[in-house]
Scaffold this motif. Sequence first.
Motif, PDB file in Angstrom:
ATOM      1  N   GLU A   1     -25.893  43.482  47.383  1.00 36.75           N
ATOM      2  CA  GLU A   1     -27.259  42.379  47.084  1.00 36.75           C
ATOM      3  C   GLU A   1     -27.686  41.569  46.789  1.00 36.75           C
ATOM      4  O   GLU A   1     -27.418  41.538  45.392  1.00 36.75           O
ATOM      5  CB  GLU A   1     -28.722  44.019  47.381  1.00 36.75           C
ATOM      6  CG  GLU A   1     -28.711  45.518  48.237  1.00 36.75           C
ATOM      7  CD  GLU A   1     -28.432  44.730  49.651  1.00 36.75           C
ATOM      8  OE1 GLU A   1     -29.367  43.561  49.948  1.00 36.75           O
ATOM      9  OE2 GLU A   1     -28.327  45.028  50.282  1.00 36.75           O
ATOM     10  N   SER A   2     -27.587  40.376  46.849  1.00 30.95           N
ATOM     11  CA  SER A   2     -27.804  39.203  45.833  1.00 30.95           C
ATOM     12  C   SER A   2     -29.514  38.770  45.398  1.00 30.95           C
ATOM     13  O   SER A   2     -30.063  38.726  46.821  1.00 30.95           O
ATOM     14  CB  SER A   2     -27.326  38.374  46.303  1.00 30.95           C
ATOM     15  OG  SER A   2     -26.964  36.857  45.664  1.00 30.95           O
ATOM     16  N   GLY A   3     -30.067  38.888  44.454  1.00 28.50           N
ATOM     17  CA  GLY A   3     -31.330  38.896  44.508  1.00 28.50           C
ATOM     18  C   GLY A   3     -31.631  38.070  43.263  1.00 28.50           C
ATOM     19  O   GLY A   3     -30.706  38.627  42.570  1.00 28.50           O
ATOM     20  N   GLY A   4     -32.875  38.395  42.922  1.00 28.54           N
ATOM     21  CA  GLY A   4     -33.259  37.891  41.791  1.00 28.54           C
ATOM     22  C   GLY A   4     -32.348  36.612  40.778  1.00 28.54           C
ATOM     23  O   GLY A   4     -32.755  35.350  41.628  1.00 28.54           O
ATOM     24  N   ALA A   5     -32.755  35.579  39.826  1.00 25.77           N
ATOM     25  CA  ALA A   5     -33.243  34.621  39.531  1.00 25.77           C
ATOM     26  C   ALA A   5     -30.917  34.271  39.460  1.00 25.77           C
ATOM     27  O   ALA A   5     -30.869  35.176  39.046  1.00 25.77           O
ATOM     28  CB  ALA A   5     -34.198  34.323  38.146  1.00 25.77           C
ATOM     29  N   PRO A   6     -31.248  33.306  39.531  1.00 23.25           N
ATOM     30  CA  PRO A   6     -29.889  32.934  38.910  1.00 23.25           C
ATOM     31  C   PRO A   6     -29.202  32.955  37.834  1.00 23.25           C
ATOM     32  O   PRO A   6     -30.192  33.015  36.754  1.00 23.25           O
ATOM     33  CB  PRO A   6     -29.885  31.308  39.635  1.00 23.25           C
ATOM     34  CG  PRO A   6     -30.798  30.795  40.404  1.00 23.25           C
ATOM     35  CD  PRO A   6     -31.833  31.941  39.965  1.00 23.25           C
ATOM     36  N   GLY A   7     -28.023  33.743  37.565  1.00 21.29           N
ATOM     37  CA  GLY A   7     -27.730  33.902  36.226  1.00 21.29           C
ATOM     38  C   GLY A   7     -28.343  35.690  36.058  1.00 21.29           C
ATOM     39  O   GLY A   7     -27.657  35.584  34.403  1.00 21.29           O
ATOM     40  N   SER A   8     -28.687  35.917  36.303  1.00 12.98           N
ATOM     41  CA  SER A   8     -29.482  36.629  36.302  1.00 12.98           C
ATOM     42  C   SER A   8     -28.772  38.469  36.813  1.00 12.98           C
ATOM     43  O   SER A   8     -28.216  37.790  38.243  1.00 12.98           O
ATOM     44  CB  SER A   8     -31.229  37.196  36.596  1.00 12.98           C
ATOM     45  OG  SER A   8     -30.986  37.333  37.572  1.00 12.98           O
ATOM     46  N   THR A   9     -29.256  39.562  36.947  1.00 12.79           N
ATOM     47  CA  THR A   9     -28.764  40.868  37.602  1.00 12.79           C
ATOM     48  C   THR A   9     -29.482  41.634  37.936  1.00 12.79           C
ATOM     49  O   THR A   9     -29.274  42.025  38.936  1.00 12.79           O
ATOM     50  CB  THR A   9     -27.380  41.402  36.644  1.00 12.79           C
ATOM     51  OG1 THR A   9     -28.274  42.206  35.316  1.00 12.79           O
ATOM     52  CG2 THR A   9     -26.524  40.465  36.299  1.00 12.79           C
ATOM     53  N   ASP A  10     -30.880  40.818  37.666  1.00 12.20           N
ATOM     54  CA  ASP A  10     -31.795  42.075  38.567  1.00 12.20           C
ATOM     55  C   ASP A  10     -32.126  43.209  38.247  1.00 12.20           C
ATOM     56  O   ASP A  10     -32.193  44.660  38.164  1.00 12.20           O
ATOM     57  CB  ASP A  10     -31.914  42.330  39.930  1.00 12.20           C
ATOM     58  CG  ASP A  10     -32.455  41.503  40.444  1.00 12.20           C
ATOM     59  OD1 ASP A  10     -33.035  40.224  40.420  1.00 12.20           O
ATOM     60  OD2 ASP A  10     -32.111  41.290  42.144  1.00 12.20           O
ATOM     61  N   GLU A  11     -30.779  43.564  36.249  1.00 15.18           N
ATOM     62  CA  GLU A  11     -30.675  44.684  35.675  1.00 15.18           C
ATOM     63  C   GLU A  11     -31.879  44.380  34.288  1.00 15.18           C
ATOM     64  O   GLU A  11     -32.375  43.734  33.809  1.00 15.18           O
ATOM     65  CB  GLU A  11     -29.677  44.772  35.166  1.00 15.18           C
ATOM     66  CG  GLU A  11     -28.833  45.302  36.022  1.00 15.18           C
ATOM     67  CD  GLU A  11     -28.370  46.530  36.838  1.00 15.18           C
ATOM     68  OE1 GLU A  11     -29.461  47.555  36.385  1.00 15.18           O
ATOM     69  OE2 GLU A  11     -27.508  46.962  37.379  1.00 15.18           O
ATOM     70  N   PRO A  12     -32.701  45.938  34.540  1.00 10.54           N
ATOM     71  CA  PRO A  12     -33.053  46.044  33.106  1.00 10.54           C
ATOM     72  C   PRO A  12     -32.742  45.759  31.561  1.00 10.54           C
ATOM     73  O   PRO A  12     -31.192  46.154  31.211  1.00 10.54           O
ATOM     74  CB  PRO A  12     -33.781  46.935  32.922  1.00 10.54           C
ATOM     75  CG  PRO A  12     -33.219  47.907  33.708  1.00 10.54           C
ATOM     76  CD  PRO A  12     -33.243  47.477  34.774  1.00 10.54           C
ATOM     77  N   ASP A  13     -33.326  44.924  31.372  1.00 10.70           N
ATOM     78  CA  ASP A  13     -32.585  44.818  29.195  1.00 10.70           C
ATOM     79  C   ASP A  13     -32.547  46.613  28.352  1.00 10.70           C
ATOM     80  O   ASP A  13     -32.934  47.053  28.688  1.00 10.70           O
ATOM     81  CB  ASP A  13     -33.654  43.731  28.845  1.00 10.70           C
ATOM     82  CG  ASP A  13     -33.677  42.746  29.105  1.00 10.70           C
ATOM     83  OD1 ASP A  13     -34.572  41.250  28.260  1.00 10.70           O
ATOM     84  OD2 ASP A  13     -32.623  41.996  29.634  1.00 10.70           O
ATOM     85  N   ASP A  14     -31.805  46.402  28.055  1.00  8.41           N
ATOM     86  CA  ASP A  14     -31.324  48.016  27.199  1.00  8.41           C
ATOM     87  C   ASP A  14     -32.559  48.101  26.577  1.00  8.41           C
ATOM     88  O   ASP A  14     -33.117  49.673  26.576  1.00  8.41           O
ATOM     89  CB  ASP A  14     -30.439  47.739  26.030  1.00  8.41           C
ATOM     90  CG  ASP A  14     -29.166  47.702  27.118  1.00  8.41           C
ATOM     91  OD1 ASP A  14     -28.655  47.724  27.995  1.00  8.41           O
ATOM     92  OD2 ASP A  14     -28.023  46.817  26.355  1.00  8.41           O
ATOM     93  N   GLU A  15     -33.023  47.354  25.922  1.00  9.48           N
ATOM     94  CA  GLU A  15     -34.669  47.017  25.143  1.00  9.48           C
ATOM     95  C   GLU A  15     -35.902  47.430  26.098  1.00  9.48           C
ATOM     96  O   GLU A  15     -37.093  48.911  25.442  1.00  9.48           O
ATOM     97  CB  GLU A  15     -34.805  46.259  24.600  1.00  9.48           C
ATOM     98  CG  GLU A  15     -36.002  45.079  24.929  1.00  9.48           C
ATOM     99  CD  GLU A  15     -35.742  43.985  24.439  1.00  9.48           C
ATOM    100  OE1 GLU A  15     -35.881  44.009  22.943  1.00  9.48           O
ATOM    101  OE2 GLU A  15     -36.325  43.150  24.327  1.00  9.48           O
TER     102      GLU A  15
END
Length: 316
Positions: A293-307
């Motif tokens: 599923e490709s989505g979100g802003a270019p260069g991002s992975t739609d994953e939350p930052d660790d912090e």
Amino acid sequence: MSTPLRVAAFVAALAAAFALAWGGGRVVGPIDTETVAHEGATAHGGAGSATESHGGHDSAVADASGLTARADGFTLVLAERTPAAGRTRLDFQVLTSSGRPLLDYTRQHEKDLHLVVVRRDLTGFQHVHPTLDRATGTWSVDVRLTAGVWRVIADFTPESWDGITLADDVAVAGDFSPRALPSDDRSATVETPEGTYAVTLEGDTAPGASTVLTTRVELDGRPVTDLEPYLGAFGHLVAIRAGDLGYLHVHPEEGAPGPGIDFATGFPTPGTYRLFLDFQHRGVVHTAAFTVESGGAPGSTDEPDDEHAGGGDHDH
């Protein structure tokens, strides 16, 4: 108004109308024309694709190709549009703009033409290599088809041209029950008499960004480090967009014979994509399939930052 003034006004109006029409024509563009690849080009990027810098992965991402049976002056002509279910032969020609069969190709990945056949629900994937009868300009190959509509995708490079991808549908009669694709699924298993292959896919799949995808192959829990070359590479990856079945060009990169295989590509638009990996091990070619599923802003992975996710590892 005097006659000279009437003439001057008419000329001025005519000039204005001509200027408006000229400007409108430049904005709208010509109708029913094709983009023609320049002779002498050698990049294997597909019709309408942009050149990518695989080292930096920051150049424009090529559009999906294979959306029509006619592009860049070439036409895919299928001999039979309603083949029978089961094992059947596909015959087709690639015609030039003059209507003659194309006979001269630039070999890519050890073949003059790669043919992908996949059902419209993105099941039943087959990557095959037809043979060309040069006397008639007809390509032929045996495939196995079930009931439903199948997409026939021809990927080739005419001599002294860019790469071209053409596609058309065939309809197979019978009871058809479409299968739903799994949700975003980047792991696959392939059962064989010699054991179970576990294959994973990692990498940035955000739309609009060039990326490198890495597949990793294990056999019964052990990394496979002796993959065999298949069509000049340790693996081949085909990506197809759900819905319109747009075809993405994916380029294998040089590397070790496993367990990881790198591929340079990009997802042009948000959406669901089905990816098929062909790899050869112990003399047998296997296929693993993934859903992205490709989505979100270019260069991002739609994953939350660790912090923000409370720390810890997370899947790519």
